[in-house]
Scaffold this active site. Structure first.
Site, PDB file in Angstrom:
ATOM      1  N   HIS A  43       0.861  -1.185   0.000  1.00 10.40           N
ATOM      2  CA  HIS A  43       0.000   0.000   0.000  1.00 10.40           C
ATOM      3  C   HIS A  43       0.899   1.237   0.000  1.00 10.40           C
ATOM      4  CE1 HIS A  43      -3.877   2.080   1.646  1.00 10.40           C
ATOM      5  NE2 HIS A  43      -3.105   2.956   1.038  1.00 10.40           N
ATOM      6  N   ARG A  45       2.053   4.933  -0.093  1.00 13.59           N
ATOM      7  CA  ARG A  45       1.442   6.227   0.198  1.00 13.59           C
ATOM      8  C   ARG A  45       2.322   7.356  -0.325  1.00 13.59           C
ATOM      9  NH1 ARG A  45      -2.846   6.072   3.753  1.00 13.59           N
ATOM     10  NH2 ARG A  45      -3.294   4.027   4.653  1.00 13.59           N
ATOM     11  N   GLU A  70      -2.640  -1.772  -3.134  1.00  9.18           N
ATOM     12  CA  GLU A  70      -3.734  -1.005  -2.548  1.00  9.18           C
ATOM     13  C   GLU A  70      -3.416   0.483  -2.626  1.00  9.18           C
ATOM     14  OE1 GLU A  70      -4.932  -4.114   1.051  1.00  9.18           O
ATOM     15  OE2 GLU A  70      -3.855  -2.264   1.512  1.00  9.18           O
ATOM     16  N   HIS A 190      -8.039  -6.284   7.286  1.00  9.95           N
ATOM     17  CA  HIS A 190      -7.844  -5.277   8.320  1.00  9.95           C
ATOM     18  C   HIS A 190      -8.092  -5.881   9.696  1.00  9.95           C
ATOM     19  CE1 HIS A 190      -6.781  -1.009   8.797  1.00  9.95           C
ATOM     20  NE2 HIS A 190      -7.314  -1.170   9.994  1.00  9.95           N
TER      21      HIS A 190
END
Length: 237
Positions: A43, A45, A70, A190
């Site tokens: 993921h 960022r 993601e 999650h």
């Protein structure tokens, strides 16, 4: 069979704490595959506080299982998908400054945006999964947006599980049934761990994939990475 995709963000966090390349992110990903993981999840960022853009480019040529990227689908993310061409792109609604994902998409309110983005991403050949809360309306919205799968946001399940497992999973069972009826694949992720994963799998036997990072890496500190991956896989059998 429910596949286990290992999220390696925390490996990147540990590496970044000291600089250099220890632990080696690519080697860890390849070891996860060798130890039995059926996928690798990242993921990235914008602030690159864990996964870096360069990491994605290095991993794309090394990962031989399912590569899942993601992220919030801004221009930067779409560019990463276009260059890396992963097996799966998972769209999450969290803004760049979030510590972690904390809610699913409102697929009705954001339908136009998601439709356009999903159509663009599908040109790369990637399967598209949309991160949603366990709400049948949001599941149906994901289908109408053109998604191939949903990823059920399981933090509320994990929070309620110790007190009332059946109550905790009820909305997920309902949403998963709707997804299956309308032809969507079903992922989940999650806060899943060794305590709550098996019950979720037993409750939703047709779950396609779970993405687990934080808990799995924490468990690996005690049990070792290879043993931990096998422990998680046993919970999915």
């Amino acid at each position: 069979m429910t596949k286990l995709s290992v999220n390696i963000n925390k490996i990147a966090t540990l590496r970044n704490a000291r600089g250099g390349n220890n632990p080696d992110l690519v080697k860890t990903a390849l070891d996860c595959e060798r130890f039995g993981a059926e996928g690798i999840t990242v993921h990235p960022r914008p602030d690159e506080r864990h996964i870096r853009y360069s990491d994605v480019m290095h991993l794309k040529d090394q990962v031989t299982t399912e590569f899942n990227i993601e992220g919030y689908p801004d221009d930067r993310y779409v560019e990463i998908i276009q260059k890396a061409k992963p097996a799966q792109a998972t769209l999450v609604p969290d803004p760049p400054d979030n510590i972690t994902s904390d809610a699913g998409w409102d697929t009705i309110k954001n339908m136009r945006l998601l439709k356009e983005l999903i159509a663009e991403i599908k040109k790369t050949g990637a399967r598209v999964s949309v991160f949603v809360d366990p709400d049948p309306k949001m599941v149906e919205g994901a289908k109408n947006c053109g998604a191939d799968r949903i990823e059920l946001y399981t933090e509320p399940y994990a929070s309620q599980f110790p007190n009332d497992p059946k109550k905790a999973v009820a909305a997920y069972i309902e949403s998963a049934k709707v997804a299956r009826e309308i032809g969507l694949g079903i992922n989940a992720g999650h806060d899943l761990d060794l305590h709550n994963l098996q019950f979720l799998k037993e409750s939703i036997p047709y779950l396609d994939e779970v993405s687990i990072g934080h808990a799995l890496i924490c468990d690996a500190l005690y049990f070792g990475l290879e043993n931990t991956i096998q422990m998680y896989k046993r919970k999915l059998q």
